[in-house]
Design a protein around this motif. Structure first.
Motif, short mmCIF file in Angstrom:
data_model
loop_
_atom_site.label_atom_id
_atom_site.label_comp_id
_atom_site.label_asym_id
_atom_site.label_seq_id
_atom_site.Cartn_x
_atom_site.Cartn_y
_atom_site.Cartn_z
N LEU A 106 22.74 7.05 25.37
CA LEU A 106 23.33 6.54 24.13
C LEU A 106 23.82 5.11 24.30
CD1 LEU A 106 25.17 9.71 22.78
CD2 LEU A 106 22.99 8.73 22.01
N ARG A 107 24.35 4.76 25.47
CA ARG A 107 24.77 3.38 25.74
C ARG A 107 23.56 2.43 25.59
NH1 ARG A 107 27.32 4.29 30.05
NH2 ARG A 107 29.42 4.10 29.26
N LYS A 108 22.44 2.81 26.20
CA LYS A 108 21.22 2.00 26.08
C LYS A 108 20.73 1.97 24.63
CE LYS A 108 19.39 2.67 30.74
NZ LYS A 108 18.32 3.32 31.53
N GLY A 109 20.87 3.09 23.94
CA GLY A 109 20.47 3.13 22.54
C GLY A 109 21.26 2.17 21.68
N PHE A 110 22.58 2.17 21.84
CA PHE A 110 23.41 1.21 21.10
C PHE A 110 23.00 -0.22 21.45
CE2 PHE A 110 26.79 4.48 20.30
CZ PHE A 110 26.97 4.22 18.96
N VAL A 130 19.40 1.89 11.51
CA VAL A 130 19.96 3.23 11.35
C VAL A 130 19.82 3.95 12.69
CG1 VAL A 130 19.76 5.43 10.13
CG2 VAL A 130 19.31 3.28 8.92
N PHE A 131 20.95 4.46 13.20
CA PHE A 131 20.97 5.14 14.49
C PHE A 131 21.61 6.51 14.31
CE2 PHE A 131 22.65 4.80 19.14
CZ PHE A 131 21.58 5.55 19.62
N ASP A 132 20.77 7.53 14.26
CA ASP A 132 21.20 8.92 14.13
C ASP A 132 20.55 9.69 15.28
OD1 ASP A 132 21.92 11.49 13.35
OD2 ASP A 132 20.54 11.57 11.65
N PRO A 133 21.09 9.52 16.50
CA PRO A 133 20.47 10.14 17.67
C PRO A 133 20.73 11.64 17.71
CG PRO A 133 22.54 9.16 18.31
CD PRO A 133 22.32 8.80 16.84
N PRO A 134 19.99 12.35 18.56
CA PRO A 134 20.33 13.76 18.76
C PRO A 134 21.80 13.87 19.18
CG PRO A 134 18.27 13.23 19.86
CD PRO A 134 18.87 11.94 19.38
N HIS A 135 22.44 14.92 18.76
CA HIS A 135 23.86 15.07 19.07
C HIS A 135 24.17 16.37 19.81
CE1 HIS A 135 23.13 16.56 14.95
NE2 HIS A 135 23.83 17.59 15.39
N LEU A 136 23.13 17.08 20.19
CA LEU A 136 23.31 18.34 20.91
C LEU A 136 22.95 18.16 22.39
CD1 LEU A 136 21.52 20.70 18.37
CD2 LEU A 136 23.97 20.28 18.55
N THR A 137 23.76 18.70 23.27
CA THR A 137 23.44 18.67 24.70
C THR A 137 22.83 19.99 25.15
OG1 THR A 137 25.68 19.37 25.28
CG2 THR A 137 25.22 16.99 25.30
N PHE A 154 14.41 5.23 21.72
CA PHE A 154 15.42 4.29 21.21
C PHE A 154 16.12 3.52 22.32
CE2 PHE A 154 17.88 8.40 20.91
CZ PHE A 154 18.85 8.12 21.86
N THR A 155 15.90 3.87 23.58
CA THR A 155 16.50 3.12 24.68
C THR A 155 15.62 1.95 25.11
OG1 THR A 155 15.52 4.49 26.42
CG2 THR A 155 17.65 5.20 25.54
N ALA A 156 14.42 1.83 24.56
CA ALA A 156 13.49 0.74 24.89
C ALA A 156 12.61 0.47 23.67
CB ALA A 156 12.64 1.12 26.11
N LEU A 157 13.19 -0.13 22.65
CA LEU A 157 12.45 -0.38 21.40
C LEU A 157 11.42 -1.49 21.58
CD1 LEU A 157 15.52 -0.19 19.00
CD2 LEU A 157 13.73 1.55 19.28
N PRO A 158 10.21 -1.29 21.08
CA PRO A 158 9.15 -2.29 21.24
C PRO A 158 9.14 -3.36 20.15
CG PRO A 158 8.22 -0.36 20.22
CD PRO A 158 9.69 -0.06 20.48
N PHE A 159 10.31 -3.92 19.84
CA PHE A 159 10.44 -4.92 18.78
C PHE A 159 11.18 -6.13 19.30
CE2 PHE A 159 10.40 -0.67 16.85
CZ PHE A 159 9.24 -0.78 16.09
N GLU A 160 10.94 -7.27 18.66
CA GLU A 160 11.58 -8.52 19.03
C GLU A 160 13.08 -8.47 18.74
OE1 GLU A 160 9.99 -11.28 20.34
OE2 GLU A 160 8.16 -10.05 20.42
N ASP A 161 13.84 -9.31 19.43
CA ASP A 161 15.27 -9.46 19.16
C ASP A 161 15.46 -9.90 17.70
OD1 ASP A 161 15.41 -9.09 21.89
OD2 ASP A 161 16.29 -11.04 22.33
N ASP A 162 16.58 -9.50 17.11
CA ASP A 162 16.98 -9.97 15.78
C ASP A 162 15.93 -9.70 14.70
OD1 ASP A 162 19.19 -11.05 17.18
OD2 ASP A 162 18.15 -12.96 17.45
#
Length: 164
Positions: free
Chosen positions: A97-101, A67-74, A53-61
């Protein structure tokens, strides 16, 4: 891409009513074959697209709904059912997570909506919100202990004018 919705960290698609919805691009950075991970409990992670999710292979817009439900456990055992089911944040999770957002907003249509889910089991939401480039519009707490947050975001109009 003909699909209007993307789940960038779908895991086993637990909260989806239709786990094969043809209008959703299900993404995850892993696959897990269908198997019993606990007596009478089964799991399968079978995304349409295997990606980070930090480097999605899709075009802008590209998508109306992200939907963003990332892992939440460290921390969770590498072979634990918790890590298998939910994934685990490793390394610099704040930057991840910053890159994911950032990626979620990049692939989000200018008039689209980002739905974000976060469980405060190990990391409080107040540490997560500053990682998003934009604040949420509204949210809701849920779950047995009210630890799960569902938040709704949109790109601000100012960001659209600036081309962000």
């Amino acid at each position: 891409m003909d699909k209007r919705v993307i789940d960038v960290a779908c895991g086993s698609k637990m909260f989806w009513f239709d786990k094969h919805n043809p209008d959703v691009e299900f993404c995850d950075n892993r696959t897990v074959p269908y198997h019993e991970y606990y007596p009478h409990r089964y799991i399968e992670v079978s995304p349409d697209t295997v990606c980070d999710f930090t480097a999605l292979p899709f075009e802008d817009d590209s998508f109306k709904l992200v939907v963003f439900d990332p892992p939440h456990l460290t921390w969770a055992g590498d072979t634990s059912w918790t890590a298998l089911k939910y994934g685990c944040l490793k390394g610099d999770w704040e930057e991840m997570l910053r890159k994911g957002f950032s990626e979620c907003f990049r692939v989000l249509d200018p008039d689209g909506v980002l739905v974000f889910k976060w469980s405060e089991v190990q990391i409080p939401l107040k540490k997560i919100l500053p990682l998003s480039p934009y604040p949420p519009l509204f949210g809701h707490r849920s779950g047995k202990n009210m630890n799960t947050h569902w938040l709704c975001f949109m790109k601000p109009k100012e960001a659209l004018k600036d081309g962000k």
